[in-house]
Scaffold this motif. Structure first.
Motif, PDB file in Angstrom:
ATOM      1  N   TYR A   1       0.842  -1.194   0.000  1.00 28.40           N
ATOM      2  CA  TYR A   1       0.000   0.000   0.000  1.00 28.40           C
ATOM      3  C   TYR A   1       0.879   1.246   0.000  1.00 28.40           C
ATOM      4  O   TYR A   1       1.940   1.277   0.623  1.00 28.40           O
ATOM      5  CB  TYR A   1      -0.869   0.054   1.273  1.00 28.40           C
TER       6      TYR A   1
ATOM      7  N   TYR B   1       0.538   5.389   0.819  1.00 29.37           N
ATOM      8  CA  TYR B   1      -0.206   6.528   1.332  1.00 29.37           C
ATOM      9  C   TYR B   1       0.722   7.736   1.288  1.00 29.37           C
ATOM     10  O   TYR B   1       1.948   7.599   1.205  1.00 29.37           O
ATOM     11  CB  TYR B   1      -0.631   6.302   2.794  1.00 29.37           C
TER      12      TYR B   1
ATOM     13  N   GLY C   1      -4.402  14.051   7.545  1.00 26.31           N
ATOM     14  CA  GLY C   1      -4.575  12.614   7.614  1.00 26.31           C
ATOM     15  C   GLY C   1      -3.914  11.929   6.431  1.00 26.31           C
ATOM     16  O   GLY C   1      -3.902  12.476   5.319  1.00 26.31           O
ATOM     17  N   PRO C   2      -3.361  10.740   6.633  1.00 31.56           N
ATOM     18  CA  PRO C   2      -2.771  10.009   5.500  1.00 31.56           C
ATOM     19  C   PRO C   2      -3.806   9.816   4.390  1.00 31.56           C
ATOM     20  O   PRO C   2      -4.968   9.497   4.660  1.00 31.56           O
ATOM     21  CB  PRO C   2      -2.362   8.679   6.120  1.00 31.56           C
TER      22      PRO C   2
ATOM     23  N   LEU D   1      -2.232  -0.746   9.831  1.00 33.20           N
ATOM     24  CA  LEU D   1      -1.178  -0.232   8.970  1.00 33.20           C
ATOM     25  C   LEU D   1      -0.006   0.176   9.855  1.00 33.20           C
ATOM     26  O   LEU D   1      -0.193   0.894  10.842  1.00 33.20           O
ATOM     27  CB  LEU D   1      -1.684   0.973   8.184  1.00 33.20           C
TER      28      LEU D   1
ATOM     29  N   PHE E   1       3.151   2.298   9.862  1.00 30.87           N
ATOM     30  CA  PHE E   1       3.817   3.367   9.140  1.00 30.87           C
ATOM     31  C   PHE E   1       5.280   3.445   9.562  1.00 30.87           C
ATOM     32  O   PHE E   1       5.609   3.371  10.743  1.00 30.87           O
ATOM     33  CB  PHE E   1       3.147   4.714   9.440  1.00 30.87           C
TER      34      PHE E   1
ATOM     35  N   TYR F   1     -10.978   2.496  12.787  1.00 33.98           N
ATOM     36  CA  TYR F   1      -9.639   2.514  13.373  1.00 33.98           C
ATOM     37  C   TYR F   1      -9.347   3.871  14.006  1.00 33.98           C
ATOM     38  O   TYR F   1      -9.892   4.896  13.586  1.00 33.98           O
ATOM     39  CB  TYR F   1      -8.568   2.291  12.294  1.00 33.98           C
TER      40      TYR F   1
ATOM     41  N   TYR G   1      -5.691   5.973  14.965  1.00 33.82           N
ATOM     42  CA  TYR G   1      -4.246   6.072  14.932  1.00 33.82           C
ATOM     43  C   TYR G   1      -3.884   7.401  15.598  1.00 33.82           C
ATOM     44  O   TYR G   1      -4.719   8.302  15.693  1.00 33.82           O
ATOM     45  CB  TYR G   1      -3.724   6.104  13.486  1.00 33.82           C
TER      46      TYR G   1
ATOM     47  N   GLN H   1      -0.480  10.393  16.007  1.00 37.90           N
ATOM     48  CA  GLN H   1       0.840  10.829  15.554  1.00 37.90           C
ATOM     49  C   GLN H   1       1.321  11.935  16.475  1.00 37.90           C
ATOM     50  O   GLN H   1       0.789  13.055  16.436  1.00 37.90           O
ATOM     51  CB  GLN H   1       0.795  11.308  14.104  1.00 37.90           C
TER      52      GLN H   1
ATOM     53  N   VAL I   1       3.159   7.778  12.393  1.00 40.16           N
ATOM     54  CA  VAL I   1       1.760   7.464  12.640  1.00 40.16           C
ATOM     55  C   VAL I   1       1.704   6.086  13.306  1.00 40.16           C
ATOM     56  O   VAL I   1       2.308   5.134  12.805  1.00 40.16           O
ATOM     57  CB  VAL I   1       0.963   7.453  11.323  1.00 40.16           C
TER      58      VAL I   1
ATOM     59  N   PHE J   1      -0.630   2.940  15.124  1.00 39.10           N
ATOM     60  CA  PHE J   1      -1.934   2.289  15.260  1.00 39.10           C
ATOM     61  C   PHE J   1      -2.329   2.225  16.733  1.00 39.10           C
ATOM     62  O   PHE J   1      -1.501   1.912  17.601  1.00 39.10           O
ATOM     63  CB  PHE J   1      -1.847   0.880  14.680  1.00 39.10           C
TER      64      PHE J   1
ATOM     65  N   PHE K   1      -6.036  10.319  14.402  1.00 32.93           N
ATOM     66  CA  PHE K   1      -6.701  10.094  13.124  1.00 32.93           C
ATOM     67  C   PHE K   1      -7.650   8.908  13.225  1.00 32.93           C
ATOM     68  O   PHE K   1      -7.290   7.848  13.738  1.00 32.93           O
ATOM     69  CB  PHE K   1      -5.673   9.787  12.027  1.00 32.93           C
TER      70      PHE K   1
ATOM     71  N   ASP L   1     -10.353  -3.451   0.956  1.00 31.59           N
ATOM     72  CA  ASP L   1     -10.444  -3.093   2.361  1.00 31.59           C
ATOM     73  C   ASP L   1      -9.501  -1.956   2.684  1.00 31.59           C
ATOM     74  O   ASP L   1      -8.960  -1.873   3.768  1.00 31.59           O
ATOM     75  CB  ASP L   1     -10.156  -4.302   3.241  1.00 31.59           C
ATOM     76  N   THR L   2      -9.332  -1.073   1.751  1.00 32.35           N
ATOM     77  CA  THR L   2      -8.473   0.086   1.929  1.00 32.35           C
ATOM     78  C   THR L   2      -9.004   0.991   3.030  1.00 32.35           C
ATOM     79  O   THR L   2     -10.193   1.249   3.112  1.00 32.35           O
ATOM     80  CB  THR L   2      -8.401   0.868   0.616  1.00 32.35           C
ATOM     81  N   GLN L   3      -8.091   1.468   3.873  1.00 36.95           N
ATOM     82  CA  GLN L   3      -8.451   2.379   4.947  1.00 36.95           C
ATOM     83  C   GLN L   3      -8.385   3.817   4.460  1.00 36.95           C
ATOM     84  O   GLN L   3      -7.407   4.223   3.842  1.00 36.95           O
ATOM     85  CB  GLN L   3      -7.507   2.191   6.136  1.00 36.95           C
ATOM     86  N   TYR L   4      -9.433   4.560   4.774  1.00 35.41           N
ATOM     87  CA  TYR L   4      -9.501   5.977   4.431  1.00 35.41           C
ATOM     88  C   TYR L   4      -9.493   6.782   5.725  1.00 35.41           C
ATOM     89  O   TYR L   4     -10.278   6.505   6.635  1.00 35.41           O
ATOM     90  CB  TYR L   4     -10.757   6.274   3.612  1.00 35.41           C
ATOM     91  N   PHE L   5      -8.612   7.776   5.753  1.00 32.03           N
ATOM     92  CA  PHE L   5      -8.371   8.518   6.976  1.00 32.03           C
ATOM     93  C   PHE L   5      -9.129   9.848   7.009  1.00 32.03           C
ATOM     94  O   PHE L   5      -9.339  10.480   5.972  1.00 32.03           O
ATOM     95  CB  PHE L   5      -6.875   8.823   7.124  1.00 32.03           C
ATOM     96  N   GLY L   6      -9.467  10.258   8.212  1.00 32.60           N
ATOM     97  CA  GLY L   6     -10.021  11.578   8.424  1.00 32.60           C
ATOM     98  C   GLY L   6      -8.925  12.622   8.542  1.00 32.60           C
ATOM     99  O   GLY L   6      -7.737  12.283   8.534  1.00 32.60           O
ATOM    100  N   PRO L   7      -9.311  13.892   8.705  1.00 32.63           N
ATOM    101  CA  PRO L   7      -8.335  14.985   8.759  1.00 32.63           C
ATOM    102  C   PRO L   7      -7.604  15.082  10.088  1.00 32.63           C
ATOM    103  O   PRO L   7      -6.585  15.772  10.187  1.00 32.63           O
ATOM    104  CB  PRO L   7      -9.181  16.236   8.512  1.00 32.63           C
TER     105      PRO L   7
ATOM    106  N   ARG M   1      -6.329  17.495  16.598  1.00 32.52           N
ATOM    107  CA  ARG M   1      -5.100  17.816  17.347  1.00 32.52           C
ATOM    108  C   ARG M   1      -5.456  17.957  18.819  1.00 32.52           C
ATOM    109  O   ARG M   1      -6.219  18.834  19.192  1.00 32.52           O
ATOM    110  CB  ARG M   1      -4.474  19.108  16.838  1.00 32.52           C
TER     111      ARG M   1
END
Lengths: 113, 120
Positions: A34, A36, A43-44, A101, A103, B33, B35, B37, B43, B45, B91, B107-113, B116
């Protein structure tokens, strides 16, 4: 720790193709690659992924070597907005039991005007 | 295009206080999920959630943390008693976890913004 190795930084001239390498020599047969990217502290953002075959979408192309030990992400015409940290991640597919994932530090791509 | 959304964008709290970070995953996604940082670091998990229970968690996700899906749209991360070292970007991500036979997984993960979190 991440199971992939990437150069810490790269430069690319605007309008040129950016080729980002990734080494994943210990990847197992059912693990996907993958990619990113992360712009500043956003966000990634998912770019592309693949298992064995080369893949292309509207953002990029992914070239995976035949032995699957390395891959290259290609941004065909880099723009200033492509400046970001790019992460190459190997991860099991559906049924693997673990979907997290992991990173690493990624490659900091700087697109230069 | 559907997106993961997170609120608030920035949360400031005093050490020892409880915080709840909120996420609205992409509709029809099944896996969720968190995560985090820490500034200047990787980043990491924290936890994954499926079918109303935790499916995986990392060592970071100790008893101070909890997750919940209180309704059909929200997914929350609660930190019971914040510490200075909890200051980070958090995230949320979601994935559809569909299996396509003889083809790439979707099953790709899509992240939010991100949110903080600053602990003072």
């Amino acid at each position: 720790d991440a199971k992939t190795t990437q150069p810490p930084s790269m430069d690319c001239a605007e309008g040129r193709a950016a080729n980002l390498p990734c080494n994943h020599s210990t990847i197992s047969g059912n693990e996907y690659v993958y990619w990113y990217r992360q712009i500043h502290s956003q966000g990634p953002q998912y770019i592309i992924h693949g298992l064995k075959n080369n893949e292309t979408n509207e953002m990029a192309s992914l070239i995976i070597t035949e032995d699957r030990k390395s891959s290259t992400l290609i941004l065909p015409h880099a723009t200033l907005r492509d400046t970001a940290v790019y992460y190459c991640i190997s991860r099991g597919g559906p049924g693997a039991g673990s979907y997290q994932l992991t990173f690493g530090k990624g490659t900091k791509l700087s697109v230069i005007p | 295009e559907p997106e993961v959304t997170q609120t608030p964008s920035h949360q400031v709290t005093q050490m020892g206080q409880e915080v709840i970070l909120r996420c609205v995953p992409i509709s029809n996604h099944l896996y969720f999920y968190w995560y985090r940082q820490i500034l200047g670091q990787k980043v990491e998990f924290l936890v994954s959630f499926y079918n109303n229970e935790i499916s995986e968690k990392s060592e970071i996700f100790d008893d101070q943390f909890s997750v919940e899906r209180p309704d059909g749209s929200n997914f929350t991360l609660k930190i019971r008693s914040t510490k200075l070292e909890d200051s980070a970007m958090y995230f949320c991500a979601s994935s559809p976890l569909l299996v396509v036979w003889r083809s790439s997984s979707t099953d790709t993960q899509y992240f939010g913004p991100g949110t903080r979190l600053t602990v003072l």
